[in-house]
Design an enzyme around this catalytic site. Structure first.
Site, PDB file in Angstrom:
ATOM      1  N   SER A  63     -47.337  -1.575-112.952  1.00  0.00           N
ATOM      2  CA  SER A  63     -47.371  -1.539-111.485  1.00  0.00           C
ATOM      3  C   SER A  63     -48.214  -2.674-110.919  1.00  0.00           C
ATOM      4  O   SER A  63     -47.840  -3.820-111.052  1.00  0.00           O
ATOM      5  CB  SER A  63     -47.785  -0.187-110.918  1.00  0.00           C
ATOM      6  OG  SER A  63     -47.338  -0.113-109.572  1.00  0.00           O
ATOM      7  N   HIS A  68     -58.214  -6.766-100.806  1.00  0.00           N
ATOM      8  CA  HIS A  68     -58.422  -7.466 -99.541  1.00  0.00           C
ATOM      9  C   HIS A  68     -59.929  -7.426 -99.329  1.00  0.00           C
ATOM     10  O   HIS A  68     -60.503  -6.339 -99.225  1.00  0.00           O
ATOM     11  CB  HIS A  68     -57.679  -6.793 -98.388  1.00  0.00           C
ATOM     12  CG  HIS A  68     -56.207  -6.716 -98.632  1.00  0.00           C
ATOM     13  ND1 HIS A  68     -55.385  -7.819 -98.543  1.00  0.00           N
ATOM     14  CD2 HIS A  68     -55.431  -5.681 -99.001  1.00  0.00           C
ATOM     15  CE1 HIS A  68     -54.147  -7.450 -98.839  1.00  0.00           C
ATOM     16  NE2 HIS A  68     -54.149  -6.157 -99.121  1.00  0.00           N
ATOM     17  N   CYS A  83     -48.433   3.202-113.959  1.00  0.00           N
ATOM     18  CA  CYS A  83     -47.418   4.140-114.431  1.00  0.00           C
ATOM     19  C   CYS A  83     -47.657   4.370-115.919  1.00  0.00           C
ATOM     20  O   CYS A  83     -48.348   3.599-116.567  1.00  0.00           O
ATOM     21  CB  CYS A  83     -46.022   3.560-114.225  1.00  0.00           C
ATOM     22  SG  CYS A  83     -45.645   3.226-112.497  1.00  0.00           S
TER      23      CYS A  83
END
EC number: 4.1.1.50
Length: 128
Positions: A63, A68, A83
């Site tokens: 995944s 940020h 996953c």
């Protein structure tokens, strides 16, 4: 309940300004976090903003990891979604340690197999 993946969302506060503003450091930290969790890194993309801040993603076979950063607030928003058998907390813990987060809030969301049940993620305890 069986899920398709686990998504840890971390709010990191009190992080070091210089680390949050150093794109190369953040990229290296995120790649290392992915590898420490046992993930296979596929793609890496990071961007440095002016006058400060970094956003980026490490795409893994399992995944992704994203950031940020807001150095002026000592804050970073982190997502680690995995996953399979990988534990996203391994990567999230490593990132929080490397950014020297003084405060960390986590939630973990099971993804893909029924109603969303939000729970507190098991973050590694940190001394302040």
């Amino acid at each position: 309940m069986e899920t398709m993946g686990r998504h840890v969302i971390s709010e990191l506060w009190g992080c070091d300004f210089d680390k949050l503003n150093d794109m190369d450091f953040i990229e290296k930290t995120f790649v290392n976090a992915a590898l420490k969790s046992g993930a296979e890194v596929r793609e890496v993309a990071f961007h440095k903003f002016a006058p400060q801040g970094v956003s980026g993603v490490v795409i893994i076979s399992e995944s992704h990891l994203t950031i940020h950063s807001f150095p002026e607030h000592g804050y970073a928003s982190i997502d680690v979604y995995t996953c399979g058998d990988l534990d996203p907390n391994v990567a999230a813990d490593y990132i929080a340690e490397e950014l020297r987060a003084e405060t960390r809030e986590n939630i973990e969301i099971p993804r893909g197999m029924g109603p969303v049940q939000v729970k507190q993620a098991k973050a590694k305890a940190q001394a302040l």
